[in-house]
Design an enzyme around this catalytic site. Structure first.
Site, PDB file in Angstrom:
ATOM      1  N   GLN A 244      11.961 -14.500   6.344  1.00 13.95           N
ATOM      2  CA  GLN A 244      10.687 -15.116   5.981  1.00 13.95           C
ATOM      3  C   GLN A 244      10.627 -14.992   4.460  1.00 13.95           C
ATOM      4  OE1 GLN A 244       7.144 -12.894   6.815  1.00 13.95           O
ATOM      5  NE2 GLN A 244       5.841 -14.699   6.962  1.00 13.95           N
TER       6      GLN A 244
ATOM      7  N   GLU B 173      -9.941 -10.193  12.131  1.00 17.71           N
ATOM      8  CA  GLU B 173      -9.484  -9.222  11.139  1.00 17.71           C
ATOM      9  C   GLU B 173     -10.664  -8.539  10.465  1.00 17.71           C
ATOM     10  OE1 GLU B 173      -6.136  -8.203  10.475  1.00 17.71           O
ATOM     11  OE2 GLU B 173      -6.354  -9.105  12.454  1.00 17.71           O
TER      12      GLU B 173
ATOM     13  N   ASN C 162      39.741  26.548  -6.793  1.00 13.94           N
ATOM     14  CA  ASN C 162      40.306  25.277  -6.330  1.00 13.94           C
ATOM     15  C   ASN C 162      40.204  24.175  -7.375  1.00 13.94           C
ATOM     16  OD1 ASN C 162      37.470  25.579  -5.776  1.00 13.94           O
ATOM     17  ND2 ASN C 162      37.548  23.655  -4.638  1.00 13.94           N
TER      18      ASN C 162
ATOM     19  N   ARG D 123      48.010  43.523 -10.659  1.00  8.93           N
ATOM     20  CA  ARG D 123      46.987  44.172 -11.482  1.00  8.93           C
ATOM     21  C   ARG D 123      47.704  45.256 -12.282  1.00  8.93           C
ATOM     22  NH1 ARG D 123      44.534  46.518  -5.929  1.00  8.93           N
ATOM     23  NH2 ARG D 123      45.812  48.385  -5.820  1.00  8.93           N
TER      24      ARG D 123
ATOM     25  N   GLY E  75      -7.653  -5.185  12.984  1.00 11.65           N
ATOM     26  CA  GLY E  75      -8.264  -6.330  13.647  1.00 11.65           C
ATOM     27  C   GLY E  75      -9.058  -5.837  14.853  1.00 11.65           C
TER      28      GLY E  75
ATOM     29  N   ARG F  89       0.809  -1.213   0.000  1.00  7.11           N
ATOM     30  CA  ARG F  89       0.000   0.000   0.000  1.00  7.11           C
ATOM     31  C   ARG F  89       0.852   1.277   0.000  1.00  7.11           C
ATOM     32  NH1 ARG F  89      -3.627  -2.390   4.860  1.00  7.11           N
ATOM     33  NH2 ARG F  89      -1.677  -3.555   5.133  1.00  7.11           N
TER      34      ARG F  89
ATOM     35  N   ASN G 257      -6.895  -4.098  17.630  1.00  5.52           N
ATOM     36  CA  ASN G 257      -5.612  -4.719  17.938  1.00  5.52           C
ATOM     37  C   ASN G 257      -4.505  -3.823  17.413  1.00  5.52           C
ATOM     38  OD1 ASN G 257      -3.336  -6.396  18.056  1.00  5.52           O
ATOM     39  ND2 ASN G 257      -3.928  -7.510  16.190  1.00  5.52           N
TER      40      ASN G 257
HETATM   41  C1  UD1 Z   1      -2.104  -6.312  11.502  1.00  4.16           C
HETATM   42  C2  UD1 Z   1      -3.004  -7.208  12.356  1.00  4.16           C
HETATM   43  C3  UD1 Z   1      -4.238  -6.418  12.767  1.00  4.16           C
HETATM   44  C4  UD1 Z   1      -3.835  -5.158  13.491  1.00  4.16           C
HETATM   45  C5  UD1 Z   1      -2.859  -4.331  12.659  1.00  4.16           C
HETATM   46  C6  UD1 Z   1      -2.303  -3.207  13.503  1.00  4.16           C
HETATM   47  C7  UD1 Z   1      -2.688  -9.528  11.609  1.00  4.16           C
HETATM   48  C8  UD1 Z   1      -3.245 -10.627  10.824  1.00  4.16           C
HETATM   49  N1  UD1 Z   1      -3.370  -8.386  11.612  1.00  4.16           N
HETATM   50  O1  UD1 Z   1      -2.842  -6.002  10.312  1.00  4.16           O
HETATM   51  O2  UD1 Z   1      -5.069  -7.207  13.606  1.00  4.16           O
HETATM   52  O3  UD1 Z   1      -4.994  -4.382  13.784  1.00  4.16           O
HETATM   53  O4  UD1 Z   1      -1.746  -5.147  12.237  1.00  4.16           O
HETATM   54  O5  UD1 Z   1      -1.483  -2.330  12.769  1.00  4.16           O
HETATM   55  O6  UD1 Z   1      -1.661  -9.675  12.232  1.00  4.16           O
HETATM   56  N2  UD1 Z   1       4.476  -9.051   8.157  1.00  4.16           N
HETATM   57  C9  UD1 Z   1       5.483  -9.982   8.017  1.00  4.16           C
HETATM   58  N3  UD1 Z   1       5.242 -11.119   7.325  1.00  4.16           N
HETATM   59  C10 UD1 Z   1       4.037 -11.382   6.776  1.00  4.16           C
HETATM   60  C11 UD1 Z   1       3.005 -10.430   6.907  1.00  4.16           C
HETATM   61  C12 UD1 Z   1       3.253  -9.276   7.620  1.00  4.16           C
HETATM   62  O7  UD1 Z   1       6.599  -9.781   8.500  1.00  4.16           O
HETATM   63  O8  UD1 Z   1       3.893 -12.458   6.152  1.00  4.16           O
HETATM   64  C13 UD1 Z   1       4.769  -7.821   8.913  1.00  4.16           C
HETATM   65  C14 UD1 Z   1       4.645  -6.564   8.091  1.00  4.16           C
HETATM   66  O9  UD1 Z   1       5.891  -6.222   7.506  1.00  4.16           O
HETATM   67  C15 UD1 Z   1       4.185  -5.522   9.112  1.00  4.16           C
HETATM   68  C16 UD1 Z   1       3.441  -6.356  10.134  1.00  4.16           C
HETATM   69  O10 UD1 Z   1       3.813  -7.713   9.943  1.00  4.16           O
HETATM   70  O11 UD1 Z   1       5.281  -4.910   9.745  1.00  4.16           O
HETATM   71  C17 UD1 Z   1       1.935  -6.219  10.005  1.00  4.16           C
HETATM   72  O12 UD1 Z   1       1.535  -6.630   8.706  1.00  4.16           O
HETATM   73  P1  UD1 Z   1       0.415  -5.859   7.904  1.00  4.16           P
HETATM   74  O13 UD1 Z   1       0.217  -6.537   6.609  1.00  4.16           O
HETATM   75  O14 UD1 Z   1       0.694  -4.414   7.887  1.00  4.16           O
HETATM   76  O15 UD1 Z   1      -0.855  -6.178   8.848  1.00  4.16           O
HETATM   77  P2  UD1 Z   1      -2.172  -5.329   8.987  1.00  4.16           P
HETATM   78  O16 UD1 Z   1      -3.066  -5.604   7.855  1.00  4.16           O
HETATM   79  O17 UD1 Z   1      -1.834  -3.925   9.259  1.00  4.16           O
HETATM   80 CA    CA Z   2       0.057  -2.694   9.269  1.00  3.27          CA
END
Ligand code: UD1
Ligand code: CA
Length: 467
Positions: free
Chosen positions: A78, A160, A392, A446, A145, A21, A175
């Site tokens: 990951q 979620e 320079n 000069r 969430g 995003r 959350n």
């Molecule tokens: C997540 C939470 C949501 C919460 C919100 C708060 C879950 C499923 N949802 O949603 O409940 O309200 O954060 O901001 O957890 N990431 C990884 N690996 C992955 C997916 C994500 O490392 O496979 C990391 C992302 O880089 C990020 C964080 O996890 O730093 C959150 O991921 P993001 O996709 O932003 O979750 P949200 O949709 O915001």
């Molecule tokens: Ca997020």
């Protein structure tokens, strides 16, 4: 600050997501808030809590993120982003043998404070919970969430947004994406995650419902400041976080004794330090690793980018200092540029439209009007006249100029480098100096002045003849 945590604390920072995003070629955790990548804000905060070890889960943009956190945290990869639960699973080998509490947070929640995290950890430990989740109430919970509670108020689960029913979507307690788990509870819950949701991912949020279902005590710690836990998913939220963080930084400096004449127009980056009784005018930017001393007067629209400024310094309007240092009691500007690791000595006066690049001006020296120093080393108590410059650069190479203590450089002197002007020597105004000048000498280069009497009369006659 507060008491040390009772249990050992480890931390997992989730930073592997694509950040789609953001629509950016830069990985989301490296987008900056107040001149500091988001992930570094999070690292700063968990370090202050005494987290050990701290594990960063990397994926998209792994190389760059690894570089940003190296020396401060271990990282694990990951390879495929299969969800936040899967991300924590990837971190588990790094926590092998760790016993205690694990704080899980995200690289995209940069504003959360040490106090809030400490309150979460302390309440978790006080309640002897298996897991605790940080929540807050927001006016518009879209995308987050939701924390679902039993009629008794006890935590039931996190759902979620995209998986929530209409009824659940009306819940405004969300959350924050920050949790503390007892290590054994975390391992057990992760084992049971299933990708049975709209995105087909392993959601860390499901760990909460799983532990509740297993009869383990799960707590929710609600924080009042919803701005603090905002997640950054797009550039509008990034700008909002920037605004909030800048406000905090300004307030911190004002409370510490710095006067900001127009706080909203003053930009101060996260790492900047400023001494007491320094006054900063409208439109100034203090950026990067900038340190400013006390009792300075920084007028309007001054830009300090990785600059070191001593005590009692006066920086007049529109001055720019970049990667350079200005000594105590010096004065610079207006409209002057000091860059390229230059140093302006104690008590120097650098006036209007002066530029220095890779140059050093010794204590008490003056260069008041329209001058340029490049690759120059200038001694103490030197006077550089209006419009004097160093040449320079010959189009291929750069060459040094040395001006020793007590020298007087006449106005409009052109110093063709490499060249040395010896101690207490003079150069005459308008001279092009190509040879070294020995100490105490006067160099004048000069042509003698020709004066033609009656010139104006001759011009007048020619003009009349034409008519
Ligand atoms: C997540 C939470 C949501 C919460 C919100 C708060 C879950 C499923 N949802 O949603 O409940 O309200 O954060 O901001 O957890 N990431 C990884 N690996 C992955 C997916 C994500 O490392 O496979 C990391 C992302 O880089 C990020 C964080 O996890 O730093 C959150 O991921 P993001 O996709 O932003 O979750 P949200 O949709 O915001
Ligand atoms: Ca997020």
């Amino acid at each position: 600050m507060g008491a040390m945590t009772v249990q050992p604390l480890a931390c997992v920072i989730l930073a592997a997501g694509g950040g789609t995003r953001m629509k950016s070629s830069t990985p989301k955790p490296l987008h900056e808030v107040c001149g500091r990548p988001m992930i570094e804000h999070v690292l700063d905060t968990v370090e202050r809590l005494g987290s050990d070890p701290t594990v960063v889960v990397v994926g998209v943009g792994a190389g760059l993120i690894r570089e940003a956190v190296s020396g401060r945290a271990t990282d694990c990869e990951q390879a495929e982003q299969l969800g936040t639960g899967h991300a924590v699973l990837c971190a588990m080998p790094e926590l092998q043998g760790f016993e205690g509490d694990v704080l899980v947070t995200c690289a995209d929640v940069p504003l959360v404070t040490e106090e809030t995290l400490r309150a979460l950890v302390e309440q978790h430990q006080a309640e002897d919970a298996a897991a605790s989740v940080l929540t807050t109430e927001v006016p518009d919970p879209t995308g987050y969430g939701r924390l679902v509670r039993e009629p008794s108020g006890a935590v039931a689960a996190i759902v979620e947004h995209r998986d929530a029913t209409e009824e659940q979507r009306a819940i405004r307690e969300i959350n924050a994406g920050i949790y503390v788990f007892r290590m054994d509870a975390l391992a057990a819950a992760l084992d049971q995650l299933r990708p049975d949701n709209d995105q087909g991912e392993l959601y860390l949020t499901d760990a909460i419902g799983i532990l509740v279902g297993a009869g383990r005590p799960v707590a929710a710690v609600k924080t009042a400041d919803c701005a603090e836990v905002m997640g950054i998913n797009n550039r509008i939220q990034l700008a909002e976080a920037e605004r909030i963080a800048r406000d905090r930084i300004r307030e911190r400096h004002m409370l510490a004794g710095v006067t900001l004449l127009d706080p909203p127009s003053t930009f101060i980056d996260a790492r900047v330090t400023i001494g007491t009784d320094t006054v900063i005018g409208p439109g100034c930017q203090l950026i990067g690793a900038t340190n400013v001393g006390s009792s300075c007067e920084i007028r309007s629209h001054v830009v300090l980018r990785s600059a070191t400024v001593g005590d009692g310094v006066l920086l007049r309007d529109h001055t720019v200092i970049e990667d350079s240092a200005v000594g105590d009691e010096a004065q610079v500007g207006p409209f002057s540029l000091v860059r390229g690791n230059s140093t302006v000595g104690r008590g120097c006066k650098l006036g209007s439209s002066a530029e220095m690049n890779r140059s050093h001006l010794g204590d008490g020296s003056k260069m008041q009007h329209f001058s340029y120093l490049g690759d120059a080393t200038v001694g103490e108590d030197v006077n550089i006249g209006a419009g004097a410059i160093t040449c320079n650069y010959d189009g291929v190479d750069k060459h040094p100029t040395t001006i020793e203590d007590g020298v007087f450089i006449g106005s409009d002197t052109i110093l063709v480098a490499p060249v040395t002007i010896g101690r207490e020597a003079y150069t005459a105004a308008g001279s092009v100096i190509t040879h070294d000048v020995p100490p105490g000498a006067l160099a004048i280069e000069r042509t003698d002045q020709r004066t033609i009497d009656g010139w104006a009369e001759r011009v007048r006659i020619r003009r009349e003849q034409k008519q």
